[in-house]
Design a protein around this motif. Structure first.
Motif: not given
Length: 400
Positions: A48-53, A95-101, A105-108, A151-155
């Motif tokens: 949660a802290p790595r994502m938009d609120s 839809v949730a997977a598509a909205s993740w990017p 916000n990171g970090p990894d 998503i896992n690869f990027v995160a």
């Protein structure tokens, strides 16, 4: 309506077996979503802290909330809401997977951690099994597995693209085991419904054909047993009392047909005796026909099919006697009426025979007499004979 068709492109109908499986899958899906929500709470809080609120509360509410709806709605009599919400749950996962990017916000995260969406793409695809065609279901599975592994690869901040393909393939193969089982189960339900429907249709056609046959046999029996037999007896100089009684019975049966009498009509004691007498005279007009009736008891009406079956067996017994008992044989038919049943004995003083010596292909006794009465509820028959001692055929029926 268009939105519903978009989320639920499969057939919203289905038979009883398909519907039962659909309800079971809906509850299984909802239990799966609830279990993953409890298991993944630490992972959700970590990410949660790595994502938009806005992303975490909205996505959790939509993904898990929609996943719980099918099970809750499966208890309703109308299955449409259950199926539509299953399609919604499957669609919202993508839809949730598509909205993740858009909200990342990171970090990894660490190499041993993963985005919580990546843990249950198969459950979302099983939700699609309920309402979508198979090709759409596996399309959803592939898209979902590819999306969450990317998503896992990027995160994780990984750079070796060669590691991504094995992760994707493993996720697809693992989820396919469960999704494929769900697809086959639903297919089995639809096949069973189709088979059941076909069986019921065939049974209806067979029942209609049987009804026509029974009705045709009824008319044939009336013409044969009553009308023609009355003419035959009259032509052979039988007493007027016998001819008159049979003619009266024949006219009464014709009146019943004109009044659309049902095939399972009842015969009175007089009508039953007249029918049996006609059968006896037709098979052998020299046989003595005698009636034994208990004077203190009144015989109840007897079903027509019982009398016709007894008459047919009686005729067959007399014909067999004429063929095999030898010349100068005396034949008698004794009909005995009781309060609850009817017994007929066809006897001759002819050559007799050894029942064990009858060839298997000779079906006159086994099928036309014993078999015919055995198939009649309450009916029974047996043959008493031996070489040189004549033959007695016992026919019986008791009301049940």
């Amino acid at each position: 309506m268009e939105f519903r068709k978009l989320l639920c492109p499969g057939d919203l109908g289905g038979g009883e077996n398909t519907l039962r499986l659909t309800r079971m899958f809906a509850r299984f899906i909802s239990v799966g979503y609830l279990a993953y929500l409890a298991i993944l709470l630490p992972s959700i809080n970590m990410l949660a802290p790595r994502m938009d609120s806005w992303w975490t509360p909205v996505t959790v509410a939509l993904v898990f909330g929609s996943g719980l709806l099918p099970g809750a709605l499966s208890f309703r009599s109308d299955p449409t809401p259950m199926r539509v919400t299953s399609g919604v749950a499957a669609a919202l996962f993508l839809v949730a997977a598509a909205s993740w990017p858009l909200a990342w916000n990171g970090p990894d995260i660490g190499d041993d951690d993963g985005v919580w969406l990546a843990f249950f793409p198969g459950v979302a695809s099983i939700a699609a099994v309920i309402v979508w065609p198979t090709v759409y279901v596996f399309g959803h599975l592939v898209i979902g597995c590819v999306a969450v592994q990317v998503i896992n690869f990027v995160a994780r901040g990984e750079t070796d693209v060669g590691l991504l393909a094995p992760e994707i393939m493993f996720a697809i193969m693992f989820c396919t085991l469960f999704v494929g089982g769900g697809v086959m189960a639903m297919r089995t339900g639809r096949l069973l419904d189709s088979t059941t429907e076909t069986t019921y249709a065939a049974a209806a056609v067979a029942a209609a054909g049987h009804a026509r046959t029974v009705e045709r046999e009824r008319f044939d029996a009336l013409i044969h047993d009553s009308v023609l037999s009355t003419f035959l007896i009259a032509s052979r100089g039988q007493p007027k009392e016998v001819v008159g009684a049979m003619a009266t019975t024949a006219l009464a049966e014709l009146d019943n047909i004109r009044a659309e009498a049902v095939p399972d009509q009842q015969f009175s004691a007089t009508e039953a005796i007249n029918h049996l007498r006609a059968a006896s005279v037709e098979a052998d007009d020299t046989a003595m026909f005698r009636v034994l009736q208990e004077r203190d008891h009144k015989t109840a009406d007897i079903p027509a099919d019982v009398i016709r079956t007894m008459g047919s067996a009686l005729s067959e017994a007399l014909r067999n006697s004429r063929l095999h008992a030898g010349p100068n044989t005396t034949r008698t038919v004794d009909a005995n009426l009781t309060e609850t049943g009817l017994g007929v004995v066809v006897a001759d003083d002819g050559a007799g025979f050894d029942p064990a010596s009858v060839a298997p292909h000779r079906l006159g006794i086994a099928v036309s007499i014993v078999g015919r009465l055995s198939n009649l509820p309450g009916g029974s028959a047996h043959v008493d004979t031996r070489p040189g001692s004549g033959t007695r055929v016992y026919l019986g029926w008791e009301a049940r």
